[in-house]
Design an enzyme around this catalytic site. Sequence first.
Site, PDB file in Angstrom:
ATOM      1  N   LYS A  15       0.831  -1.211   0.000  1.00  0.00           N
ATOM      2  CA  LYS A  15       0.000   0.000   0.000  1.00  0.00           C
ATOM      3  C   LYS A  15       0.865   1.260   0.000  1.00  0.00           C
ATOM      4  CE  LYS A  15      -2.126  -0.969   3.897  1.00  0.00           C
ATOM      5  NZ  LYS A  15      -1.484  -2.233   4.302  1.00  0.00           N
ATOM      6  N   ARG A  88      -9.345   1.083   8.962  1.00  0.00           N
ATOM      7  CA  ARG A  88      -8.969  -0.288   9.296  1.00  0.00           C
ATOM      8  C   ARG A  88     -10.054  -0.983  10.109  1.00  0.00           C
ATOM      9  NH1 ARG A  88      -2.940   0.719   9.002  1.00  0.00           N
ATOM     10  NH2 ARG A  88      -1.886  -1.283   9.074  1.00  0.00           N
ATOM     11  N   ARG A 127      12.156  -5.901   5.022  1.00  0.00           N
ATOM     12  CA  ARG A 127      11.843  -4.529   4.632  1.00  0.00           C
ATOM     13  C   ARG A 127      12.640  -3.494   5.415  1.00  0.00           C
ATOM     14  NH1 ARG A 127       5.623  -2.598   4.593  1.00  0.00           N
ATOM     15  NH2 ARG A 127       5.661  -2.809   6.859  1.00  0.00           N
ATOM     16  N   ARG A 161      11.479  -1.077  10.801  1.00  0.00           N
ATOM     17  CA  ARG A 161      10.414  -0.779  11.749  1.00  0.00           C
ATOM     18  C   ARG A 161      10.430  -1.780  12.899  1.00  0.00           C
ATOM     19  NH1 ARG A 161       5.040   0.166   8.199  1.00  0.00           N
ATOM     20  NH2 ARG A 161       4.203  -0.954   9.996  1.00  0.00           N
ATOM     21  N   ARG A 172      -0.450  -8.497  13.651  1.00  0.00           N
ATOM     22  CA  ARG A 172      -0.957  -7.544  12.653  1.00  0.00           C
ATOM     23  C   ARG A 172      -1.859  -8.242  11.644  1.00  0.00           C
ATOM     24  NH1 ARG A 172       4.613  -5.223  10.949  1.00  0.00           N
ATOM     25  NH2 ARG A 172       3.575  -3.894   9.436  1.00  0.00           N
TER      26      ARG A 172
HETATM   27  P1  AMP Z   1       1.125   0.704   8.858  1.00  0.00           P
HETATM   28  O1  AMP Z   1       2.304   1.602   8.683  1.00  0.00           O
HETATM   29  O2  AMP Z   1      -0.063   1.125   8.057  1.00  0.00           O
HETATM   30  O3  AMP Z   1       1.473  -0.746   8.673  1.00  0.00           O
HETATM   31  O4  AMP Z   1       0.673   0.851  10.384  1.00  0.00           O
HETATM   32  C1  AMP Z   1       1.547   0.517  11.446  1.00  0.00           C
HETATM   33  C2  AMP Z   1       0.770   0.378  12.740  1.00  0.00           C
HETATM   34  O5  AMP Z   1       0.126   1.623  13.065  1.00  0.00           O
HETATM   35  C3  AMP Z   1      -0.360  -0.633  12.728  1.00  0.00           C
HETATM   36  O6  AMP Z   1       0.093  -1.954  12.981  1.00  0.00           O
HETATM   37  C4  AMP Z   1      -1.241  -0.114  13.861  1.00  0.00           C
HETATM   38  O7  AMP Z   1      -0.689  -0.379  15.123  1.00  0.00           O
HETATM   39  C5  AMP Z   1      -1.146   1.400  13.649  1.00  0.00           C
HETATM   40  N1  AMP Z   1      -2.172   1.894  12.699  1.00  0.00           N
HETATM   41  C6  AMP Z   1      -1.972   2.434  11.465  1.00  0.00           C
HETATM   42  N2  AMP Z   1      -3.119   2.798  10.899  1.00  0.00           N
HETATM   43  C7  AMP Z   1      -4.092   2.473  11.784  1.00  0.00           C
HETATM   44  C8  AMP Z   1      -5.503   2.580  11.774  1.00  0.00           C
HETATM   45  N3  AMP Z   1      -6.165   3.092  10.719  1.00  0.00           N
HETATM   46  N4  AMP Z   1      -6.185   2.137  12.868  1.00  0.00           N
HETATM   47  C9  AMP Z   1      -5.549   1.639  13.946  1.00  0.00           C
HETATM   48  N5  AMP Z   1      -4.216   1.496  14.012  1.00  0.00           N
HETATM   49  C10 AMP Z   1      -3.488   1.907  12.941  1.00  0.00           C
END
Ligand code: AMP
Length: 222
Positions: A15, A88, A127, A161, A172
């Site tokens: 994404k 989400r 990554r 990360r 996740r």
């Molecule tokens: P991402 O970078 O999109 O993979 O997000 C990393 C982490 O941020 C996720 O595993 C969640 O802990 C948190 N996170 C990101 N976006 C959301 C969301 N829309 N709702 C809840 N937690 C989020």
Amino acid sequence: MTTNIILLGPPGAGKGTQARKLTEDRGLVQLSTGDMLREARKSSTETGKRVAEVMDRGELVTDEIVIDLIRERIQAGGSGFIFDGFPRTLVQADALRELMEEQGQTIAAVIEMSVDDDQLVKRISGRFTCGGCGEVYHDTSRPTQVSGSCDDCGSEQLLRRPDDNAESLRTRLMEYYKKTSPLVGYFWREGKLHRVNGLQSIGNVSADVNRLMEGLSEREAL
Ligand code: AMP
């Protein structure tokens, strides 16, 4: 009106990479709640600390916190948003619909990027990201040309990360299937769901996404 879209898919589906390409190719604005939360966790406030703990475990941060972050960005104006990692949950999807309506905007399409679980594990475990410009790399499938520095901006700050590890990834994925995948049905019912095979190369996924975007622009022009 410029088209707003949502990129939907499990962690590691690509994404962020596709959102970055869309900002370069089409001048759209990437709204990544993951990036916003990574910024928020740097603060030494109670909320910052709580966010960091939840993210590191691989769980979802509360709806309230992420909706507040997105509200701020949408109410600041503009259009042509790519929602990357938001919504989400069903609560977030309803909140987004309301926020967009308040601004006289709509979501034109939701692009679901599908990738097998074993590929997600491979992608995430290798990554790393450039701390300077956010470019995403991978140890084997997309290494930097010069070891230790970003191809795009030259920064030597290459970061992994803390939540890109096997245990967090399992959580996740569980969070994705439990709380986020119901959004596939939600947007399908609205007639907005489109699917892209995320197993292809970055270039081919991007070509599919761009074809879809062309179709949307034509429809908008009618
Ligand atoms: P991402 O970078 O999109 O993979 O997000 C990393 C982490 O941020 C996720 O595993 C969640 O802990 C948190 N996170 C990101 N976006 C959301 C969301 N829309 N709702 C809840 N937690 C989020």
